[in-house]
Every structure is written in structure tokens, then in C-alpha cells.
Scaffold this motif. Structure first.
Motif, PDB file in Angstrom:
ATOM      1  N   VAL A 196      64.931  40.863  40.087  1.00 48.18           N
ATOM      2  CA  VAL A 196      64.995  41.753  41.232  1.00 48.18           C
ATOM      3  C   VAL A 196      65.408  43.144  40.753  1.00 48.18           C
ATOM      4  O   VAL A 196      66.150  43.281  39.764  1.00 48.18           O
ATOM      5  CB  VAL A 196      66.000  41.221  42.294  1.00 48.18           C
ATOM      6  N   GLY A 197      64.898  44.185  41.402  1.00 48.40           N
ATOM      7  CA  GLY A 197      65.296  45.543  41.053  1.00 48.40           C
ATOM      8  C   GLY A 197      66.809  45.695  41.129  1.00 48.40           C
ATOM      9  O   GLY A 197      67.442  45.278  42.105  1.00 48.40           O
ATOM     10  N   LEU A 198      67.401  46.289  40.098  1.00 44.18           N
ATOM     11  CA  LEU A 198      68.863  46.308  39.991  1.00 44.18           C
ATOM     12  C   LEU A 198      69.520  47.053  41.146  1.00 44.18           C
ATOM     13  O   LEU A 198      70.609  46.685  41.590  1.00 44.18           O
ATOM     14  CB  LEU A 198      69.268  46.944  38.658  1.00 44.18           C
ATOM     15  N   SER A 199      68.876  48.094  41.661  1.00 46.02           N
ATOM     16  CA  SER A 199      69.479  48.838  42.765  1.00 46.02           C
ATOM     17  C   SER A 199      69.619  47.983  44.013  1.00 46.02           C
ATOM     18  O   SER A 199      70.451  48.260  44.883  1.00 46.02           O
ATOM     19  CB  SER A 199      68.654  50.086  43.085  1.00 46.02           C
ATOM     20  N   LYS A 200      68.795  46.933  44.097  1.00 45.60           N
ATOM     21  CA  LYS A 200      68.837  46.084  45.293  1.00 45.60           C
ATOM     22  C   LYS A 200      70.111  45.249  45.341  1.00 45.60           C
ATOM     23  O   LYS A 200      70.542  44.838  46.426  1.00 45.60           O
ATOM     24  CB  LYS A 200      67.615  45.167  45.345  1.00 45.60           C
ATOM     25  N   LEU A 201      70.714  44.995  44.191  1.00 41.34           N
ATOM     26  CA  LEU A 201      71.983  44.271  44.197  1.00 41.34           C
ATOM     27  C   LEU A 201      73.038  45.096  44.927  1.00 41.34           C
ATOM     28  O   LEU A 201      73.843  44.563  45.709  1.00 41.34           O
ATOM     29  CB  LEU A 201      72.430  43.968  42.766  1.00 41.34           C
ATOM     30  N   TYR A 202      73.027  46.393  44.663  1.00 39.14           N
ATOM     31  CA  TYR A 202      73.953  47.268  45.386  1.00 39.14           C
ATOM     32  C   TYR A 202      73.613  47.317  46.869  1.00 39.14           C
ATOM     33  O   TYR A 202      74.502  47.239  47.730  1.00 39.14           O
ATOM     34  CB  TYR A 202      73.909  48.675  44.807  1.00 39.14           C
ATOM     35  N   ARG A 203      72.343  47.452  47.186  1.00 39.49           N
ATOM     36  CA  ARG A 203      71.953  47.606  48.590  1.00 39.49           C
ATOM     37  C   ARG A 203      72.286  46.367  49.407  1.00 39.49           C
ATOM     38  O   ARG A 203      72.703  46.470  50.562  1.00 39.49           O
ATOM     39  CB  ARG A 203      70.458  47.923  48.686  1.00 39.49           C
ATOM     40  N   VAL A 204      72.115  45.184  48.816  1.00 44.98           N
ATOM     41  CA  VAL A 204      72.476  43.960  49.529  1.00 44.98           C
ATOM     42  C   VAL A 204      73.988  43.909  49.745  1.00 44.98           C
ATOM     43  O   VAL A 204      74.471  43.583  50.840  1.00 44.98           O
ATOM     44  CB  VAL A 204      71.998  42.718  48.761  1.00 44.98           C
ATOM     45  N   ALA A 205      74.759  44.249  48.708  1.00 52.02           N
ATOM     46  CA  ALA A 205      76.216  44.258  48.860  1.00 52.02           C
ATOM     47  C   ALA A 205      76.635  45.242  49.939  1.00 52.02           C
ATOM     48  O   ALA A 205      77.545  44.981  50.736  1.00 52.02           O
ATOM     49  CB  ALA A 205      76.876  44.602  47.526  1.00 52.02           C
ATOM     50  N   ASP A 206      75.946  46.391  50.004  1.00 54.80           N
ATOM     51  CA  ASP A 206      76.302  47.424  50.970  1.00 54.80           C
ATOM     52  C   ASP A 206      75.992  47.000  52.406  1.00 54.80           C
ATOM     53  O   ASP A 206      76.699  47.389  53.336  1.00 54.80           O
ATOM     54  CB  ASP A 206      75.549  48.713  50.640  1.00 54.80           C
ATOM     55  N   VAL A 207      74.946  46.197  52.589  1.00 58.50           N
ATOM     56  CA  VAL A 207      74.621  45.703  53.927  1.00 58.50           C
ATOM     57  C   VAL A 207      75.817  44.959  54.512  1.00 58.50           C
ATOM     58  O   VAL A 207      76.189  45.149  55.684  1.00 58.50           O
ATOM     59  CB  VAL A 207      73.387  44.775  53.890  1.00 58.50           C
ATOM     60  N   PHE A 208      76.439  44.112  53.722  1.00 55.33           N
ATOM     61  CA  PHE A 208      77.553  43.312  54.239  1.00 55.33           C
ATOM     62  C   PHE A 208      78.868  44.076  54.229  1.00 55.33           C
ATOM     63  O   PHE A 208      79.766  43.791  55.034  1.00 55.33           O
ATOM     64  CB  PHE A 208      77.664  42.016  53.440  1.00 55.33           C
ATOM     65  N   ALA A 209      78.989  45.057  53.318  1.00 58.22           N
ATOM     66  CA  ALA A 209      80.183  45.889  53.340  1.00 58.22           C
ATOM     67  C   ALA A 209      80.221  46.748  54.592  1.00 58.22           C
ATOM     68  O   ALA A 209      81.302  47.037  55.122  1.00 58.22           O
ATOM     69  CB  ALA A 209      80.229  46.771  52.093  1.00 58.22           C
TER      70      ALA A 209
END
Length: 453
Positions: A136-149
Motif C-alpha cells: 500500500v502507498g506509504l502515505s496511506k498509513l498516515y491517512r488511515v491513522a488520521d481518519v481515526f485520530a
């Protein structure tokens, strides 16, 4: 709450007619603004005074931005960012090799604490072991974490929700999430006046694992922990999510303004949460308790008499400054509330002043009382700095320099999520205005800004 499949998008028809989702958002904004006006009036503030007129709108926008995760879909983020990588399971060694881990470290996030509605900082480390010959694109790990944050949260649930969403979205062999969370530890006026040492923040570390990491076996976690050399896993949080919030360790919430409590409950509802959810039942009263620390009448009653009982120092204006020396009082802690966003800012105050040689310096407790007198109010840092300087000048003479260093949680809530950043302001009076050498000498005495946090 889990991941929401329903998105909410602000779109318009070609003729400019607003669709339902945009109308709903505007109604939510107005509802939050009305609730904030109730809170300000409950503090005895004039909602029409300069500095507060736009506060309800600013608070509404900040809260909506900080909880936008309720209206975002994880699957939209992940599904468009999965890429084939043929060497993943062939032993060739591509993209980390056979079962090789992928980790993104030191992601700065913030979230609103569900127990008290104050923001807390998160340093997030997230990784996974690929499978199915895809990454998966690495930036998406941040974006998924940010959705729940970007929801009302607690540390362990935040880690679990990020982990679960990535496991279902990527379908890897396993996911690891490690969060280092920091929550402001807020005092009340009484404890601040008594001069007790104040813990500035509560730190917790939580982890979550899925797939091959679900068992928590040391062998499975070894590679990931080896990449996080500065984290001591022995300090993992053993408390429940509710107990980590400092609002639960303070004294029992006493009688509160029922109108203010109802206003906070309506804000929670407008953000898309259920104020009757078990974890949120006591949140409105806890937030009101925090907010009323900064009620003007409370400050006047508890501090005004103490400040005005101090005798001004009689300074000899005919004495040359060559016969004076600079006295300093450094690292005086303060806590205040941003009047633009109704969120706390805190830090330290440094005071320098001229006086004759042989002068007995003013007691630290007296200067600390001045800092609290101006701190425990709705404030902006620039005004706070000036007011401290002006008050100290009445006590010690006109040659005063004040530096305030502060961390603003309102900056986090508006998307400036660099952990550890702080703001410094300076006020100078008298001789300090015209003597750059004196200013430089005082500034050199100030310790490293790491003391702010």
C-alpha cells in the motif's frame, strides 16, 4: 465508533442550490456556535467584545476540522493505493523480501480526548507485513491513522481502530500500531496558588497488533521494536482509556452550570457523536469544570487581593544603571485559555528587572501570583505578556523585560501538528527598550525552550 462507510461531501448543483449534506453542515456549525455563546456567557464574558465576537465560529470550525474523521471512509483511502509487487512472497527480496516488514515512524497526529474534550498529541508508528503480492502507498498509513485520530478518542481504542482498519483494508499478514500519547495535565486555581509542583502532561504508550502480531509474541514483534530504538516498551499503558485522562484523577466534579453542561452535550451531538455513549456521559461536566477555572470572577476573588496587597518597590530614578544589576526569575509556570478557540495554552514566564546592588530580590511566590492573576483568564499570549510586564513594573519600577514561552493546543486543533513546537513573546519596558546589551544579557539567562513542555 468504527469506520464509517458513509461519506459526507459539500457539493452544489450547477445552479448554486446547496445539497443536503452542505445544509446539514451549516446547521451543525450554527448549533455549535450557539452552544459556545452559552459557554462564554456562563464564564461572565461579553460575547460582543473585541476578541470574542468570532470565537463561536472559530471554535465550531476547529471542532469540525478536528472530528472530520466521522465523515471519512477508510476504504476510499486504501483501495486506490494498493500496488502489485511480484517479489513479495517469492523470496527474491523485493519490497522488504519474504514477509519483510514495512513501517512508517514518527507520524504527528492529534485527537480530542473523549473524557474532557481537550486535544492530546500522538506520535504514531504504524507498520505491516505485506501479503498477497501487494503493498500500500506509504502515505496511506498516515491517512488511515488520521481518519481515526480525527474523532473523540482514547489511546487504546485509537490504536485498535487503526490496526483493525488496516488489517481489513490491506489484508496483510499482520499490522502493528504503537502510539505515544501526551495529554495536558491541567491544574485548578487552588493547587496553582498553593505552589504545588504541577505535572505538565500525562504520557502513555499503547500498542495494538493483528494477524501474526495478535498473540503479542516477542519473536513476531522483534523487527518492529528493533526499528523503534528510543521507545521503552516497559512503559506501556496498563490503565483503562478513561483513567489515563487527568480529569479522572482530579477531585470529584461538583455542582456545575446546567446550561453550560447542556451546551457541551449539544456540541458533542452536533459533531456526530452520541452524548449518551457510556464513555461520554461525564464529559460535558468535566469540560465545564475545566473551563470555569478561567472564569473572571474566580480569578478576581482568589488572586486580586493577594496581588494588590504587595507594596510597590520605591526605585531611585536618579541612580545610574551602571549601579544597578539585572535580577531574574525564570521558569514561572502558567496555564491559560485561548479566547479565540477556547483551548488551553501553557508554558513558562521569565521576568528580568533592574534594581540597585544590595537589593533584596522579590520573592518568587509574589511574581508567580502575578503570572497566575493574568493567566487564569481567557487570553491571548501577546496580551498576557504585556499585562505581566505592566503589573510587575508597578511593583518593581519601570525597567522590566518579560518573555513568555507557550505550547498552544489550539494550533494542534487547526492542523499545525508538529509536536514540540512553541511560541515565544516578549515585552520590554524602561531601560530594556533602549539597551540591546541588557536585553541580550537577559535572554542569555533563559534556559533551553525544552523546559516549556
Amino acid at each position: 465508533m468504527g469506520a464509517l462507510d458513509e461519506g459526507c461531501y459539500n457539493v452544489k448543483l450547477e445552479n448554486g442550490v446547496k445539497l443536503g449534506s452542505e445544509i446539514e453542515r451549516e446547521e451543525q456549525t450554527l448549533a455549535i456556535e450557539d452552544a459556545v455563546k452559552v459557554l462564554l456567557q456562563g464564564l461572565g464574558e461579553d460575547i460582543n467584545r473585541e476578541g470574542l465576537r468570532k470565537t463561536p465560529h472559530r471554535v465550531a470550525k476547529a471542532l469540525q476540522e478536528g472530528t472530520r474523521g466521522y465523515k471519512q471512509k477508510v476504504k476510499d483511502i486504501v483501495q486506490g493505493a494498493l500496488f502489485p509487487e511480484a517479489g513479495l512472497e517469492s523470496g527474491v527480496g523485493h519490497a522488504g523480501g519474504e514477509g519483510g516488514p514495512v513501517m512508517v515512524r514518527d507520524l504527528d497526529l492529534f485527537s480530542y480526548c473523549e473524557s474532557c474534550l481537550l486535544p492530546f498529541q500522538v506520535k504514531c508508528h504504524v507498520g505491516y507485513v505485506p501479503s498477497g503480492q501487494r503493498v500500500v502507498g506509504l502515505s496511506k498509513l498516515y491517512r488511515v491513522a488520521d481518519v481515526f485520530a480525527k474523532r473523540l478518542q482514547a489511546p487504546q481504542r485509537l490504536a485498535d481502530e487503526v490496526c483493525s482498519a488496516l488489517q481489513h483494508g490491506i489484508k496483510p499478514k499482520g499490522v502493528v500500531v504503537i502510539l505515544q500519547c501526551s495529554h495536558i495535565h491541567f491544574p485548578n486555581i487552588e493547587s496553582a496558588l498553593h505552589g504545588s509542583d504541577q505535572q505538565r502532561s500525562v504520557q502513555v504508550l499503547v500498542t495494538s497488533g493483528s494477524g501474526i502480531f495478535d498473540s503479542g509474541k516477542p519473536d513476531e514483534w522483534g523487527d518492529f521494536l528493533g526499528l523503534l530504538r528510543n521507545i521503552d516498551m516497559k512503559h506501556r499503558n496498563g490503565l483503562s482509556d478513561q483513567c489515563w485522562c487527568p480529569s479522572h484523577s482530579s477531585t470529584k466534579v461538583g455542582p456545575t452550570n446546567s446550561g453550560m453542561v447542556a451546551a457541551v452535550a449539544s456540541i458533542i451531538d452536533s459533531l456526530g457523536e452520541d452524548p449518551l455513549r457510556n464513555e461520554l456521559l461525564g464529559t460535558p461536566a468535566r469540560f465545564v469544570k475545566w473551563l470555569t477555572n478561567f472564569k473572571s470572577s474566580n480569578v478576581e476573588m482568589k488572586l486580586n487581593g493577594f496581588v494588590h496587597s504587595m507594596d510597590p518597590v520605591k526605585c531611585n530614578g536618579s541612580v545610574s544603571h551602571s549601579e544597578h544589576r539585572i535580577y531574574t526569575e525564570l521558569n514561572l509556570p502558567f496555564w491559560s485559555q485561548c479566547e479565540h478557540h477556547l483551548l488551553p495554552f501553557h508554558g513558562v514566564v521569565h521576568i528580568g528587572y533592574y534594581s540597585t546592588k544590595g537589593f533584596d530580590p522579590l520573592e518568587k511566590t509574589l511574581l508567580q501570583s502575578v503570572v497566575h492573576f493574568h493567566g487564569f483568564k481567557l487570553q491571548v499570549q501577546e496580551r498576557l505578556t504585556r499585562q505581566i510586564a505592566e503589573t510587575v513594573s508597578l511593583l518593581l519600577g519601570r525597567d522590566i523585560m518579560v518573555v513568555v514561552e507557550a505550547i498552544h493546543t489550539c494550533m494542534m486543533s487547526r492542523g499545525i501538528e508538529k509536536c514540540g513546537s512553541n511560541t515565544a513573546t516578549i515585552a520590554v519596558l524602561g531601560h530594556f527598550l533602549t539597551d540591546p546589551v541588557a536585553r541580550a544579557n537577559f535572554l542569555q539567562k533563559i534556559p533551553d525552550s525544552s523546559t516549556v513542555g
